[in-house]
Scaffold this motif. Structure first.
Motif, PDB file in Angstrom:
ATOM      1  N   GLY A  12       0.828  -1.195   0.000  1.00 35.88           N
ATOM      2  CA  GLY A  12       0.000   0.000   0.000  1.00 35.88           C
ATOM      3  C   GLY A  12       0.862   1.245   0.000  1.00 35.88           C
ATOM      4  O   GLY A  12       2.086   1.183  -0.045  1.00 35.88           O
ATOM      5  N   PHE A  13       0.203   2.381   0.070  1.00 35.36           N
ATOM      6  CA  PHE A  13       0.942   3.644   0.182  1.00 35.36           C
ATOM      7  C   PHE A  13       0.644   4.285   1.527  1.00 35.36           C
ATOM      8  O   PHE A  13      -0.395   4.045   2.149  1.00 35.36           O
ATOM      9  CB  PHE A  13       0.615   4.606  -0.966  1.00 35.36           C
ATOM     10  N   LEU A  59      -6.134   9.678  -4.691  1.00 42.53           N
ATOM     11  CA  LEU A  59      -5.001   8.762  -4.774  1.00 42.53           C
ATOM     12  C   LEU A  59      -5.399   7.364  -4.309  1.00 42.53           C
ATOM     13  O   LEU A  59      -4.958   6.363  -4.876  1.00 42.53           O
ATOM     14  CB  LEU A  59      -3.820   9.286  -3.955  1.00 42.53           C
ATOM     15  N   ALA A  92      -4.997   4.158  -6.542  1.00 39.71           N
ATOM     16  CA  ALA A  92      -4.218   3.018  -6.061  1.00 39.71           C
ATOM     17  C   ALA A  92      -5.033   1.731  -6.138  1.00 39.71           C
ATOM     18  O   ALA A  92      -4.517   0.665  -6.493  1.00 39.71           O
ATOM     19  CB  ALA A  92      -3.746   3.272  -4.632  1.00 39.71           C
ATOM     20  N   GLU A  93      -6.321   1.812  -5.790  1.00 41.87           N
ATOM     21  CA  GLU A  93      -7.175   0.629  -5.896  1.00 41.87           C
ATOM     22  C   GLU A  93      -7.268   0.169  -7.348  1.00 41.87           C
ATOM     23  O   GLU A  93      -7.183  -1.038  -7.636  1.00 41.87           O
ATOM     24  CB  GLU A  93      -8.573   0.929  -5.350  1.00 41.87           C
ATOM     25  N   ALA A 129      -3.182  -1.892  -5.937  1.00 37.51           N
ATOM     26  CA  ALA A 129      -2.540  -1.792  -4.617  1.00 37.51           C
ATOM     27  C   ALA A 129      -3.493  -2.290  -3.545  1.00 37.51           C
ATOM     28  O   ALA A 129      -4.714  -2.347  -3.739  1.00 37.51           O
ATOM     29  CB  ALA A 129      -2.124  -0.352  -4.330  1.00 37.51           C
ATOM     30  N   ALA A 136      -4.375   1.993   1.412  1.00 36.26           N
ATOM     31  CA  ALA A 136      -4.228   3.451   1.398  1.00 36.26           C
ATOM     32  C   ALA A 136      -4.157   3.899   2.850  1.00 36.26           C
ATOM     33  O   ALA A 136      -5.145   3.806   3.585  1.00 36.26           O
ATOM     34  CB  ALA A 136      -5.404   4.113   0.691  1.00 36.26           C
ATOM     35  N   ILE A 179      -9.810  -1.810  -1.431  1.00 37.76           N
ATOM     36  CA  ILE A 179      -8.525  -1.469  -0.830  1.00 37.76           C
ATOM     37  C   ILE A 179      -8.650  -1.291   0.686  1.00 37.76           C
ATOM     38  O   ILE A 179      -9.666  -0.794   1.187  1.00 37.76           O
ATOM     39  CB  ILE A 179      -7.966  -0.184  -1.492  1.00 37.76           C
ATOM     40  N   ASN A 190       2.113  10.425  -8.089  1.00 32.09           N
ATOM     41  CA  ASN A 190       2.177   9.405  -7.044  1.00 32.09           C
ATOM     42  C   ASN A 190       1.572   8.077  -7.502  1.00 32.09           C
ATOM     43  O   ASN A 190       2.041   7.002  -7.103  1.00 32.09           O
ATOM     44  CB  ASN A 190       1.502   9.919  -5.774  1.00 32.09           C
ATOM     45  N   ALA A 191       0.560   8.127  -8.351  1.00 27.35           N
ATOM     46  CA  ALA A 191       0.047   6.896  -8.940  1.00 27.35           C
ATOM     47  C   ALA A 191       1.123   6.231  -9.795  1.00 27.35           C
ATOM     48  O   ALA A 191       1.266   4.993  -9.788  1.00 27.35           O
ATOM     49  CB  ALA A 191      -1.194   7.196  -9.779  1.00 27.35           C
ATOM     50  N   ILE A 236       3.561   4.437  -7.443  1.00 27.48           N
ATOM     51  CA  ILE A 236       3.002   3.172  -6.947  1.00 27.48           C
ATOM     52  C   ILE A 236       2.990   2.125  -8.051  1.00 27.48           C
ATOM     53  O   ILE A 236       3.399   0.968  -7.842  1.00 27.48           O
ATOM     54  CB  ILE A 236       1.578   3.412  -6.407  1.00 27.48           C
ATOM     55  N   GLU A 237       2.539   2.512  -9.245  1.00 28.45           N
ATOM     56  CA  GLU A 237       2.475   1.554 -10.352  1.00 28.45           C
ATOM     57  C   GLU A 237       3.851   1.020 -10.722  1.00 28.45           C
ATOM     58  O   GLU A 237       4.002  -0.181 -11.035  1.00 28.45           O
ATOM     59  CB  GLU A 237       1.834   2.215 -11.575  1.00 28.45           C
TER      60      GLU A 237
END
Length: 340
Positions: free
Chosen positions: A6-7, A34, A38-39, A43, A46, A74, A322-323, A326-327
């Motif tokens: 996660g972030f 975000l 992320a979902e 990810a 969160a 998430i 930020n995505a 994470i990716e």
């Protein structure tokens, strides 16, 4: 070991032209966006840091509830809520409501807190340590009361002439969310507090800072902290298997913008220093091309020992960037390490 990834966002906002989050509204709304992004990327979590009297995320439950309403899968958590500032019963009410909105996806990280923006800020929230009690003791006392309430303990004497009919017996905090008690994490800064978390039936959340207890590299000390936690847990019968998370700043250099932001940063080594007169060790950041990054991360003993990894993100660079961060980890790093 496969891992949940996660972030973790500190939710900074700064009224400066270079910041993508110039207001508190920006920080909150972008945090929700975000989490949604992320979902969609696959990810698992969160998570949001909580600080008071600061241009950061400060009031977690409205944000957690909003994220819960906008997402469906998430995990949604904190890393961490400072329990020196928390009214335990109000905390339990808010947590129960947010967890129900999210369909049972909250993962609440709490702790005794870290140095804040003002001196003894919890006093402004109406709290004082009892006689002979330290502020850390007060945080743990608040925590134990909150845990009992979240567990559904019935303790309050009902009014014999209530406005609405009561169920029989003593009353509990409502709303009650079944299962939330097993999703409380303690942010431990030492081996001793990790053992205390295990004794009280809380999962372990360990970040990039801990007491320096041996002079060894951070990741080695953190791995030993995780082992101490699990050894203590094994001596109790809490009825569920614990989880352990660690946090890291990890950036895969995929393009020129990544290179400009992160390659050659000065925090590529552990740092030793003092916080509140306690010698502490701060874990390094990781930033490199994917192949080199994978080899560096393979040697991190604490990441290997944990089941959950939280990627600390530079939220002031905006949701889209930020995505991408994470990716990049999910796609180019995690599979090679067997995390996904």
């Amino acid at each position: 070991m496969t891992k949940k990834i996660g972030f973790l966002s500190f939710g900074h906002w700064t009224p400066h032209p270079t910041s993508a989050t110039q207001t508190a509204s920006d920080a909150l709304l972008q945090s929700i966006d975000l989490a949604v992004a992320a979902e969609e990327l696959g990810a698992d979590g969160a998570y949001f840091r909580v600080h008071h009297f600061a241009r950061q995320l400060g009031s977690p439950f409205p944000l957690l509830a909003a994220v819960g309403a906008r997402t469906s899968r998430i995990e949604i958590g904190t890393g961490v809520i400072d329990m020196r500032y928390a009214n335990p019963l109000a905390f339990a009410e808010d947590a129960g409501a947010a967890d129900l909105i999210a369909g049972g996806r909250l993962q609440l990280g709490i702790s005794r807190g870290s140095p804040e923006q003002v001196v003894d800020g919890w006093r402004y929230f109406g709290f004082e340590p009892d006689d002979g009690e330290s502020q850390a003791d007060m945080a743990r006392r608040h925590t134990l009361v909150a845990l009992q309430a979240i567990e559904g303990e019935q303790f309050a004497q009902p009014n014999p002439r209530p406005m609405f009919p009561n169920p029989p017996g003593l009353l509990r905090i409502e709303p009650y969310s079944e299962g939330l008690r097993e999703r409380i994490w303690w942010g431990a800064g030492s081996d001793a507090t990790a053992r205390w978390a295990a004794s009280e039936g809380m999962n372990l959340m360990s970040s990039t800072l801990k007491d320096d207890e041996s002079g060894e590299p951070f990741h080695v000390q953190q791995r030993k902290q995780i082992e101490a936690f699990r050894e203590e847990w094994a001596t109790h019968d809490h009825g569920f298997e614990p989880r352990v998370s660690v946090s890291r700043s990890i950036f895969a250099i995929m393009n020129d913008l990544d290179r400009r932001y992160f390659l050659g940063t000065r925090d590529a080594e552990d740092q030793f220093g003092f916080i509140d007169s306690t010698r502490s060790v701060f874990g390094r950041s990781y930033a490199d091309e994917p192949e080199s990054l994978i080899e560096d991360l393979r040697r991190d003993e604490a990441i290997a020992a944990a089941d959950t990894l939280l990627l600390t993100v530079p939220n002031q660079l905006g949701v889209e960037y930020n995505a991408h961060v994470i990716e990049s980890i999910l796609t180019h790093v995690a599979p090679a390490l067997g995390w996904r």
